[in-house]
Design a protein around this motif. Structure first.
Motif, short mmCIF file in Angstrom:
data_model
loop_
_atom_site.label_atom_id
_atom_site.label_comp_id
_atom_site.label_asym_id
_atom_site.label_seq_id
_atom_site.Cartn_x
_atom_site.Cartn_y
_atom_site.Cartn_z
N ASP A 238 0.82 -1.21 0.00
CA ASP A 238 0.00 0.00 0.00
C ASP A 238 0.86 1.26 0.00
O ASP A 238 0.36 2.35 -0.31
N LEU A 239 2.13 1.13 0.36
CA LEU A 239 3.02 2.30 0.42
C LEU A 239 3.86 2.46 -0.85
O LEU A 239 4.62 3.42 -0.96
N LEU A 240 3.71 1.53 -1.79
CA LEU A 240 4.50 1.58 -3.02
C LEU A 240 3.62 1.91 -4.23
O LEU A 240 2.50 1.42 -4.34
N VAL A 241 4.16 2.72 -5.12
CA VAL A 241 3.48 3.07 -6.36
C VAL A 241 4.46 2.81 -7.49
O VAL A 241 5.58 3.34 -7.47
N LYS A 242 4.07 1.99 -8.47
CA LYS A 242 4.95 1.71 -9.60
C LYS A 242 5.36 3.00 -10.28
O LYS A 242 4.55 3.90 -10.47
N SER A 243 6.62 3.06 -10.64
CA SER A 243 7.19 4.23 -11.30
C SER A 243 7.45 3.92 -12.78
O SER A 243 7.78 2.79 -13.12
N PRO A 244 7.34 4.92 -13.65
CA PRO A 244 7.65 4.70 -15.06
C PRO A 244 9.16 4.71 -15.35
O PRO A 244 9.57 4.44 -16.48
N THR A 245 9.98 4.99 -14.35
CA THR A 245 11.43 5.06 -14.54
C THR A 245 11.94 3.72 -15.07
O THR A 245 11.58 2.67 -14.56
N ARG A 246 12.80 3.78 -16.07
CA ARG A 246 13.35 2.58 -16.70
C ARG A 246 14.84 2.45 -16.40
O ARG A 246 15.57 3.44 -16.37
N TYR A 247 15.26 1.21 -16.16
CA TYR A 247 16.67 0.90 -16.01
C TYR A 247 16.85 -0.58 -16.30
O TYR A 247 16.02 -1.40 -15.91
N TYR B 180 11.04 0.23 -10.81
CA TYR B 180 11.15 1.18 -9.70
C TYR B 180 9.79 1.42 -9.09
O TYR B 180 8.75 1.28 -9.75
N PHE B 181 9.81 1.80 -7.81
CA PHE B 181 8.60 2.17 -7.08
C PHE B 181 8.87 3.47 -6.35
O PHE B 181 9.96 3.68 -5.81
N SER B 182 7.85 4.32 -6.28
CA SER B 182 7.90 5.47 -5.42
C SER B 182 7.26 5.04 -4.10
O SER B 182 6.43 4.13 -4.06
N VAL B 183 7.69 5.68 -3.00
CA VAL B 183 7.23 5.28 -1.67
C VAL B 183 6.45 6.43 -1.05
O VAL B 183 6.90 7.57 -1.05
N LEU B 184 5.27 6.10 -0.52
CA LEU B 184 4.44 7.11 0.14
C LEU B 184 4.99 7.44 1.52
O LEU B 184 5.23 6.55 2.33
N ASP B 185 5.18 8.72 1.76
CA ASP B 185 5.58 9.24 3.06
C ASP B 185 4.48 10.18 3.50
O ASP B 185 4.52 11.38 3.22
N GLY B 186 3.45 9.61 4.13
CA GLY B 186 2.27 10.41 4.46
C GLY B 186 1.57 10.80 3.18
O GLY B 186 1.14 9.96 2.41
N GLN C 144 9.89 9.79 -5.07
CA GLN C 144 10.12 9.15 -6.36
C GLN C 144 11.27 8.13 -6.32
O GLN C 144 12.36 8.44 -5.83
N ASP C 145 11.01 6.94 -6.82
CA ASP C 145 12.02 5.91 -7.08
C ASP C 145 12.86 5.56 -5.85
O ASP C 145 14.08 5.44 -5.94
N ARG C 146 12.23 5.32 -4.73
CA ARG C 146 12.97 4.97 -3.50
C ARG C 146 13.02 3.47 -3.26
O ARG C 146 13.62 3.00 -2.31
N ALA C 147 12.39 2.68 -4.15
CA ALA C 147 12.43 1.22 -4.05
C ALA C 147 12.57 0.65 -5.46
O ALA C 147 12.19 1.30 -6.43
N PHE C 148 13.14 -0.56 -5.54
CA PHE C 148 13.28 -1.18 -6.85
C PHE C 148 13.30 -2.69 -6.73
O PHE C 148 13.55 -3.25 -5.67
#
Length: 100
Positions: free
Chosen positions: A35-44, A54-60, A65-69
């Motif tokens: 629930d705290l992760l949102v898929k990111s369009p960033t490519r690598y 990549y995933f962005s992470v919700l902080d409140g 952006q892109d804090r998980a992969f």
């Protein structure tokens, strides 16, 4: 071990369930609060681990952006280098702190 962002546990699992790849801890997918992760369009693409998600992470209310992969479909040949299948294991960086 825990992955924590500003006091909120993003992932938690015994160290024996985690994988350490190139100095970075990877958590099993079932140990992560999706629930705290949102898929990111960033490519690598890594030369030996394949295409990264990549995933962005919700902080409140803020989306970091892109804090998980993760590597959803790494090449089977890379499993020998890691020691097991690490498909969909998730790693964190920057503000997300991993500790015991």
């Amino acid at each position: 071990m825990q992955a924590v962002l500003n006091g909120v546990v993003v992932a938690e699992a015994p160290q024996s369930d985690l994988l350490k790849i190139e100095g970075t801890w990877y958590f099993p997918p079932t140990s992560v609060n999706a629930d705290l992760l949102v898929k990111s369009p960033t490519r690598y693409t890594c030369s030996w681990k394949g295409e990264c998600q990549y995933f962005s992470v919700l902080d409140g209310e803020t989306l970091l952006q892109d804090r998980a992969f993760s590597y959803p479909a790494p090449p089977a040949a890379s499993f020998a280098r890691v020691g097991q299948d690490y498909s969909n294991y998730i790693a964190f960086w920057k503000e997300v702190r991993v500790s015991e």
